[in-house]
Design a protein around this motif. Sequence first.
Motif, PDB file in Angstrom:
ATOM      1  N   TYR A 131      41.552 -28.144  55.488  1.00 31.46           N
ATOM      2  CA  TYR A 131      40.136 -27.830  55.697  1.00 31.46           C
ATOM      3  C   TYR A 131      39.490 -27.268  54.430  1.00 31.46           C
ATOM      4  N   PRO A 134      36.627 -23.374  54.605  1.00 28.97           N
ATOM      5  CA  PRO A 134      35.832 -23.877  55.731  1.00 28.97           C
ATOM      6  C   PRO A 134      34.420 -23.305  55.742  1.00 28.97           C
ATOM      7  N   ILE A 139      37.858 -22.673  63.181  1.00 28.85           N
ATOM      8  CA  ILE A 139      37.877 -24.045  62.691  1.00 28.85           C
ATOM      9  C   ILE A 139      38.247 -25.003  63.826  1.00 28.85           C
ATOM     10  N   THR A 145      37.876 -32.684  57.197  1.00 28.92           N
ATOM     11  CA  THR A 145      38.690 -32.055  56.155  1.00 28.92           C
ATOM     12  C   THR A 145      37.794 -31.686  54.983  1.00 28.92           C
TER      13      THR A 145
END
Length: 350
Positions: A131, A134, A139, A145
């Motif tokens: 990720y 983020p 998440i 991604t």
Amino acid sequence: MLRKTTLITGGAGFIGSHTALTLINAGQQVLVLDNLSNSCRESITRLEQLTHTRVEFIEGDVRNQKLLDDIFSHFDIDAVVHFASLKSVEQSVRNPLDYYANNVAGTLNLCRSMARAKVFNLVFSSSATVYGDPARTPILEDLGTGKPTNPYGRTKLMIEELLTDLATSDPRWSIALLRYFNPIGAHESGMIGEDPTGKPSNLLPCLTQVAIGRIPELTVYGSDYPTVDGTCVRDYIHVVDLADGHLKALQALRDSSGVNVWNLGTGVGYSVLQMIRNFEAVTGITIPFQFAPRRAGDIAQCWADASKAGRELGWAAERDLERMIVDSWRWQSHNPLGYRSSPVPQFAHK
Ligand code: UD1
């Protein structure tokens, strides 16, 4: 009737050995392949003691295509859980080629041998590192991604993309991408656990090695993050819960096709200072620490929304932070030098 076998690459390592134990306890036949580059043969002996069964083990490397082909022709394998990879963020910056060769090329080899043997069920050990930093927490898988901050993370993302392309090319593939948050803890027996070679870089092994006296003090990287107390926040998950997620993913794979992505985390974040305070409260041991500048590549905070795994796999993390710390500390205090402490000394511990 002979049972089909699940191949576990990297099955002598921390998460691999706990997953092997869970699968064996669920009645599955397993075969462990591991090159022992960051693990010990002793973990297999301990698995045998815990399960009272002989654990089939081959010392070997996923970069060896011939070995993989031989394994698939000799054993009746119907699924693979793929852990074998290098995992040090720091080392990956210094030796990126090793990381691309082991992690990416190793997975490529594995998939080639699987396809030749017509084995299409694969569980891949991925990471929340895919990720990147983020945009929001918790998440969710559909956040998409991001940009991993180091070569180790990029190998995980590349492998996810490689496996997704593979599943698109041939509908016989059924692939689970399991994105772990921060695995800690150990089996409650204290017989298997995390045994980093050399100086550990992850928080829990550092904490337990300070507590046992192998490291004089803990370094806390960064005190000025925009978090609850200025230190980084992570979603720590018990390795036995994680292992259970692999069992459930394997069961789901056999009835589906394509790629499925599942976060495996608890949904609760703890800061580094909260981890130190909780560790002290649970063990009664004071942890000396000092602050240092931020560690390159660390993100401020991340924790999971694992509700997709709940809905689709019937999985949820069950063990709380106290349990994670108790089990991590039992493993470390029973095995001060990790697997080199064999046989397990049964001295009293707090
Ligand atoms: C890292 C990787 C992750 C990988 C995992 C397991 C990144 C950004 N993170 O997770 O992909 O799956 O390792 O190998 O690629 N800390 C200290 N002092 C220490 C050690 C750690 O303060 O001595 C702090 C770190 O700064 C961090 C937290 O503790 O904030 C957790 O660190 P760690 O256990 O290394 O895990 P991650 O960096 O989250």
